[in-house]
Write a protein that holds these residues in place. Structure first.
Motif, PDB file in Angstrom:
ATOM      1  N   UNK A   1       0.863  -1.069  -0.188  1.00  0.00           N
ATOM      2  CA  UNK A   1       0.034  -0.074   0.039  1.00  0.00           C
ATOM      3  C   UNK A   1       0.992   1.336  -0.024  1.00  0.00           C
ATOM      4  N   UNK A   2       0.375   2.438  -0.302  1.00  0.00           N
ATOM      5  CA  UNK A   2       1.132   3.547  -0.271  1.00  0.00           C
ATOM      6  C   UNK A   2       1.815   3.970   1.050  1.00  0.00           C
ATOM      7  N   UNK A   3       3.040   4.749   1.077  1.00  0.00           N
ATOM      8  CA  UNK A   3       3.539   4.925   2.406  1.00  0.00           C
ATOM      9  C   UNK A   3       2.610   5.755   3.175  1.00  0.00           C
ATOM     10  N   UNK A   4       1.776   6.747   2.957  1.00  0.00           N
ATOM     11  CA  UNK A   4       1.066   7.322   3.521  1.00  0.00           C
ATOM     12  C   UNK A   4      -0.383   6.705   3.882  1.00  0.00           C
ATOM     13  N   UNK A   5      -0.659   5.711   3.305  1.00  0.00           N
ATOM     14  CA  UNK A   5      -2.000   4.954   3.466  1.00  0.00           C
ATOM     15  C   UNK A   5      -2.153   4.673   4.965  1.00  0.00           C
ATOM     16  N   UNK A   6      -3.443   4.507   5.512  1.00  0.00           N
ATOM     17  CA  UNK A   6      -3.630   3.818   6.652  1.00  0.00           C
ATOM     18  C   UNK A   6      -3.615   2.384   6.616  1.00  0.00           C
ATOM     19  N   UNK A   7      -2.756   1.605   7.540  1.00  0.00           N
ATOM     20  CA  UNK A   7      -2.557   0.349   7.506  1.00  0.00           C
ATOM     21  C   UNK A   7      -4.052  -0.276   7.894  1.00  0.00           C
TER      22      UNK A   7
END
Length: 208
Positions: free
Chosen positions: A106-112
């Motif tokens: 997932x993108x670096x800034x996306x919420x896990x």
């Protein structure tokens, strides 16, 4: 395009779910888009047409399950994820890895994503690595994205501390031997993902 074409229905799905096509898994928001209210979804659960797979995720009871059952469930729950690394190796039949978790990026800034009921290993991609060498796929009829064979090999070197250097070398050797990827494709993926220094020396040894 990777595909999982073995999914088929044993009988017609519950009323209102025909719009899902061959999808085995769906979220409550997917049902709402088909005009199925929360009350209607409860009725489908009660009559056995649908089963709850995980929090916010449901399964068509009579859908035939394939070897990529869990991958389909995870992709339905996290629709923007990219199937990668050990799971992508397994799908592409590279190496000998049989991961018990579904590896997604997932993108670096996306919420896990919180998926306590599903076996998931999350890594982070950024910039061009979110786009280059990413193909469309389907798992259990669920639309998904997956790294190509060449890109998967490169990622194994990039994340060698997670998957193991031996796994990366095995994936590279298999990809070239089985013609799943060419040297040029792997080199280009390494260039885009800034991994030429990691994979270059190994390529030289294999091609001596």
């Amino acid at each position: 395009m990777a595909a999982d074409n073995s999914t088929r229905r044993l009988r017609p799905p519950g009323r209102g779910l025909q719009g899902l096509g061959t999808r085995t898994f769906f979220r409550s928001r997917d049902a709402a888009e088909l005009g199925i209210s929360s009350r209607g979804l409860r009725r489908l659960l009660e009559d056995g047409s649908v089963e709850r797979e995980a929090r916010g995720l449901y399964r068509i009871t009579e859908a035939e399950l394939t070897e990529h059952y869990t991958v389909g469930a995870v992709c339905a729950r996290v629709p923007n994820a990219i199937v990668c690394l050990l799971t992508a190796l397994s799908v592409h039949e590279l190496g000998t890895q049989l991961p018990w978790q579904v590896w997604i990026a997932i993108p670096h800034k996306a919420r896990t994503p919180k998926l306590p009921e599903l076996p998931v290993h999350v890594v982070r991609f950024s910039a061009a690595s979110l786009r280059y060498g990413v193909e469309r796929a389907t798992f259990q009829g669920v639309p998904a994205r997956i790294t190509s064979p060449a890109r998967t090999v490169v990622d194994c070197f990039r994340f060698r501390r997670l998957v193991g250097r031996d796994v990366a070398i095995e994936a590279l050797r298999d990809a070239l031997r089985d013609r799943k990827a060419t040297v040029d494709q792997i080199w280009r993926a390494a260039e885009v993902c800034r991994a030429k220094s990691l994979i270059g020396p190994v390529l030289e040894i294999l091609w001596e």
